[in-house]
Every structure is written in C-alpha cells, then in structure tokens.
Scaffold this motif. Structure first.
Motif, PDB file in Angstrom:
ATOM      1  N   THR A  67       0.748  -1.139  -0.144  1.00  7.87           N
ATOM      2  CA  THR A  67      -0.007  -0.158   0.123  1.00  7.87           C
ATOM      3  C   THR A  67       0.799   1.225   0.017  1.00  7.87           C
ATOM      4  OG1 THR A  67      -1.799  -1.285   1.350  1.00  7.87           O
ATOM      5  CG2 THR A  67      -1.878   1.312   1.173  1.00  7.87           C
ATOM      6  N   HIS A  68       0.666   2.243  -0.945  1.00 11.63           N
ATOM      7  CA  HIS A  68       1.272   3.373  -0.885  1.00 11.63           C
ATOM      8  C   HIS A  68       0.912   4.381   0.100  1.00 11.63           C
ATOM      9  CE1 HIS A  68       3.781   2.706  -4.641  1.00 11.63           C
ATOM     10  NE2 HIS A  68       2.756   1.964  -4.783  1.00 11.63           N
ATOM     11  N   GLY A  69       1.673   4.590   0.853  1.00  8.66           N
ATOM     12  CA  GLY A  69       1.404   5.794   2.050  1.00  8.66           C
ATOM     13  C   GLY A  69       1.406   7.187   1.524  1.00  8.66           C
ATOM     14  N   LEU A  70       2.145   7.368   0.458  1.00  3.91           N
ATOM     15  CA  LEU A  70       2.484   8.642  -0.042  1.00  3.91           C
ATOM     16  C   LEU A  70       1.872   8.783  -1.560  1.00  3.91           C
ATOM     17  CD1 LEU A  70       6.059   9.134   0.989  1.00  3.91           C
ATOM     18  CD2 LEU A  70       4.031  10.036   2.115  1.00  3.91           C
ATOM     19  N   GLY A  71       1.470   9.838  -2.088  1.00  3.02           N
ATOM     20  CA  GLY A  71       1.346  10.155  -3.499  1.00  3.02           C
ATOM     21  C   GLY A  71       2.606   9.874  -4.220  1.00  3.02           C
ATOM     22  N   TYR A  72       2.531   9.666  -5.717  1.00  6.58           N
ATOM     23  CA  TYR A  72       3.840   9.070  -6.162  1.00  6.58           C
ATOM     24  C   TYR A  72       3.702   9.431  -7.792  1.00  6.58           C
ATOM     25  CZ  TYR A  72       1.873   4.515  -7.124  1.00  6.58           C
ATOM     26  OH  TYR A  72       0.943   3.606  -7.791  1.00  6.58           O
ATOM     27  N   VAL A  73       4.977   9.423  -8.251  1.00 10.34           N
ATOM     28  CA  VAL A  73       4.967   9.653  -9.672  1.00 10.34           C
ATOM     29  C   VAL A  73       5.836   8.507 -10.217  1.00 10.34           C
ATOM     30  CG1 VAL A  73       5.885  10.921 -11.710  1.00 10.34           C
ATOM     31  CG2 VAL A  73       4.865  12.229  -9.825  1.00 10.34           C
ATOM     32  N   VAL A  74       5.319   7.972 -11.314  1.00  9.20           N
ATOM     33  CA  VAL A  74       6.267   6.836 -11.834  1.00  9.20           C
ATOM     34  C   VAL A  74       6.634   7.287 -13.307  1.00  9.20           C
ATOM     35  CG1 VAL A  74       6.132   4.478 -13.089  1.00  9.20           C
ATOM     36  CG2 VAL A  74       5.119   4.898 -10.839  1.00  9.20           C
ATOM     37  N   VAL A  75       7.977   7.045 -13.595  1.00  5.51           N
ATOM     38  CA  VAL A  75       8.687   7.444 -14.965  1.00  5.51           C
ATOM     39  C   VAL A  75       9.609   6.080 -15.644  1.00  5.51           C
ATOM     40  CG1 VAL A  75      10.450   8.991 -16.184  1.00  5.51           C
ATOM     41  CG2 VAL A  75       9.327   9.603 -13.990  1.00  5.51           C
ATOM     42  N   PRO A  76       8.658   5.474 -16.324  1.00  6.63           N
ATOM     43  CA  PRO A  76       9.321   4.398 -16.812  1.00  6.63           C
ATOM     44  C   PRO A  76      10.695   4.698 -17.721  1.00  6.63           C
ATOM     45  CG  PRO A  76       7.055   4.725 -17.553  1.00  6.63           C
ATOM     46  CD  PRO A  76       7.571   5.812 -16.958  1.00  6.63           C
ATOM     47  N   ARG A  82       0.950   9.845 -12.448  1.00  5.44           N
ATOM     48  CA  ARG A  82       0.994   9.876 -11.110  1.00  5.44           C
ATOM     49  C   ARG A  82      -0.170   9.136 -10.618  1.00  5.44           C
ATOM     50  NH1 ARG A  82      -2.258  12.510  -8.172  1.00  5.44           N
ATOM     51  NH2 ARG A  82      -3.786  13.967  -9.112  1.00  5.44           N
ATOM     52  N   ARG A  83      -0.078   8.674  -9.185  1.00  5.56           N
ATOM     53  CA  ARG A  83      -1.079   8.065  -8.469  1.00  5.56           C
ATOM     54  C   ARG A  83      -1.190   8.662  -7.035  1.00  5.56           C
ATOM     55  NH1 ARG A  83      -2.063   1.933  -9.627  1.00  5.56           N
ATOM     56  NH2 ARG A  83      -4.248   2.827  -9.411  1.00  5.56           N
ATOM     57  N   ASP A  84      -2.512   8.584  -6.591  1.00  4.08           N
ATOM     58  CA  ASP A  84      -2.591   9.049  -5.062  1.00  4.08           C
ATOM     59  C   ASP A  84      -2.133   8.085  -3.981  1.00  4.08           C
ATOM     60  OD1 ASP A  84      -3.631  11.684  -5.922  1.00  4.08           O
ATOM     61  OD2 ASP A  84      -5.821  10.594  -5.916  1.00  4.08           O
ATOM     62  N   ALA A  85      -2.103   8.571  -2.796  1.00  5.24           N
ATOM     63  CA  ALA A  85      -1.658   8.005  -1.899  1.00  5.24           C
ATOM     64  C   ALA A  85      -2.929   7.004  -1.458  1.00  5.24           C
ATOM     65  CB  ALA A  85      -1.389   8.458  -0.444  1.00  5.24           C
ATOM     66  N   GLY A  86      -2.480   5.647  -0.915  1.00  4.70           N
ATOM     67  CA  GLY A  86      -3.606   4.593  -0.552  1.00  4.70           C
ATOM     68  C   GLY A  86      -3.925   3.602  -1.326  1.00  4.70           C
ATOM     69  N   ILE A  87      -3.087   3.664  -2.372  1.00  8.89           N
ATOM     70  CA  ILE A  87      -3.292   2.539  -3.541  1.00  8.89           C
ATOM     71  C   ILE A  87      -2.625   1.284  -3.178  1.00  8.89           C
ATOM     72  CG2 ILE A  87      -2.413   1.779  -5.946  1.00  8.89           C
ATOM     73  CD1 ILE A  87      -4.235   4.069  -6.049  1.00  8.89           C
ATOM     74  N   MET A 112      12.192  -4.999 -17.358  1.00  6.10           N
ATOM     75  CA  MET A 112      11.601  -3.624 -17.285  1.00  6.10           C
ATOM     76  C   MET A 112      12.071  -2.996 -16.048  1.00  6.10           C
ATOM     77  SD  MET A 112       7.440  -3.703 -16.249  1.00  6.10           S
ATOM     78  CE  MET A 112       6.978  -3.914 -14.849  1.00  6.10           C
ATOM     79  N   SER A 113      12.157  -1.361 -16.142  1.00  5.29           N
ATOM     80  CA  SER A 113      12.600  -0.581 -15.016  1.00  5.29           C
ATOM     81  C   SER A 113      11.659   0.721 -14.928  1.00  5.29           C
ATOM     82  CB  SER A 113      14.017  -0.222 -15.197  1.00  5.29           C
ATOM     83  OG  SER A 113      14.855  -1.537 -15.062  1.00  5.29           O
ATOM     84  N   PHE A 114      11.567   1.224 -13.718  1.00  7.14           N
ATOM     85  CA  PHE A 114      10.869   2.549 -13.733  1.00  7.14           C
ATOM     86  C   PHE A 114      11.709   3.249 -12.429  1.00  7.14           C
ATOM     87  CE2 PHE A 114       7.656  -0.322 -11.767  1.00  7.14           C
ATOM     88  CZ  PHE A 114       7.456  -0.050 -10.544  1.00  7.14           C
ATOM     89  N   ILE A 115      11.382   4.557 -12.409  1.00 11.18           N
ATOM     90  CA  ILE A 115      11.589   5.437 -11.179  1.00 11.18           C
ATOM     91  C   ILE A 115      10.336   5.771 -10.686  1.00 11.18           C
ATOM     92  CG2 ILE A 115      12.731   7.405 -10.596  1.00 11.18           C
ATOM     93  CD1 ILE A 115      14.756   5.499 -11.427  1.00 11.18           C
ATOM     94  N   GLU A 116      10.287   5.528  -9.098  1.00 12.04           N
ATOM     95  CA  GLU A 116       9.070   6.028  -8.548  1.00 12.04           C
ATOM     96  C   GLU A 116       9.766   7.029  -7.674  1.00 12.04           C
ATOM     97  OE1 GLU A 116       6.305   3.082  -6.326  1.00 12.04           O
ATOM     98  OE2 GLU A 116       7.625   3.526  -4.834  1.00 12.04           O
ATOM     99  N   ILE A 117       8.822   8.310  -7.704  1.00  9.64           N
ATOM    100  CA  ILE A 117       9.004   9.448  -6.964  1.00  9.64           C
ATOM    101  C   ILE A 117       7.923   9.712  -5.993  1.00  9.64           C
ATOM    102  CG2 ILE A 117       9.745  11.862  -6.929  1.00  9.64           C
ATOM    103  CD1 ILE A 117      10.445  11.326  -9.964  1.00  9.64           C
ATOM    104  N   GLU A 118       7.912   9.345  -4.913  1.00 11.73           N
ATOM    105  CA  GLU A 118       6.992   9.529  -3.804  1.00 11.73           C
ATOM    106  C   GLU A 118       7.244  10.902  -3.137  1.00 11.73           C
ATOM    107  OE1 GLU A 118       6.126   5.662  -1.591  1.00 11.73           O
ATOM    108  OE2 GLU A 118       8.441   5.797  -1.769  1.00 11.73           O
ATOM    109  N   TYR A 119       6.105  11.604  -2.929  1.00  7.11           N
ATOM    110  CA  TYR A 119       6.353  13.133  -2.463  1.00  7.11           C
ATOM    111  C   TYR A 119       5.936  13.319  -0.928  1.00  7.11           C
ATOM    112  CZ  TYR A 119       2.232  13.213  -5.595  1.00  7.11           C
ATOM    113  OH  TYR A 119       1.018  12.738  -6.349  1.00  7.11           O
ATOM    114  N   LYS A 120       6.517  13.656  -0.222  1.00  9.46           N
ATOM    115  CA  LYS A 120       6.212  13.683   1.342  1.00  9.46           C
ATOM    116  C   LYS A 120       5.517  14.882   1.749  1.00  9.46           C
ATOM    117  CE  LYS A 120      10.194  10.799   2.398  1.00  9.46           C
ATOM    118  NZ  LYS A 120      11.450  10.771   3.180  1.00  9.46           N
TER     119      LYS A 120
END
Length: 98
Positions: A38-47, A73-78, A90-98
């Motif tokens: 579960t994502h506790g923070l909102g986040y952005v994914v960059v493949p 991007r996706r909201d927290a709580g996913i 495959m690879s991606f960068i996940e950026i969670e914003y606090k």
C-alpha cells in the motif's frame, strides 16, 4: 506469510530519501513482482523502459502498457501488486512526495 514466492521479486534500489521525496528505481525480470503493498504517499512513476504491467488490485487484475518516459502519477492509499507481464526486463523510477 509463506517464505516461498510464486514469482521472483523485483529489485528496489533507493536513490534518494530526504524531507521532500523518496526516489526508488525498480528493476523487474520477466514475471517479477513487487509483492502486495500500500502506498502511504502520492507518487509519480517514470518508466525507464517500455513497461508491460500486470496490476493486481482488489482481487482483480488488469494489463497496462506504458511507454518509456511516459510519466504518470497516483494518489496515496493505492494497494496493489505490480508484475512485469512482458518477456523483457523492465525498469521505472518511482518518486514519492512527502
């Protein structure tokens, strides 16, 4: 929880974790997954590669193809499990914003 997994685990590499963001690189061999989380923070994914996702969410599965560089991007709580449904790494960068 069982010590055995049906799929190989994706590799998470923490790149930065400070007061503003947490940045993680995720690398998946074909068939690898993150495990349910579960994502506790909102986040952005960059493949970093073209990604063929199998997203397992709330007892349902769906396929999503995302092109290299097509950020979203996706909201927290996913809550989900992310699987590489393709036949290539495959690879991606996940950026969670606090």
């Amino acid at each position: 929880m069982s010590q055995y997994r049906a799929r190989p685990p994706a590799l998470a590499t923490l790149l930065l974790d400070d007061a503003v963001v947490r940045i993680t690189r995720w690398d998946f061999e074909p068939g690898a997954d993150t495990g349910v989380h579960t994502h506790g923070l909102g986040y952005v994914v960059v493949p970093m590669t073209d990604c063929q996702f199998l997203l397992e969410e709330k007892g349902e599965s769906r396929r999503v193809d995302v092109a290299k560089g097509a950020a979203y991007r996706r909201d927290a709580g996913i809550e989900h499990n992310v699987v590489n449904a393709g036949d290539q790494p495959m690879s991606f960068i996940e950026i969670e914003y606090k």
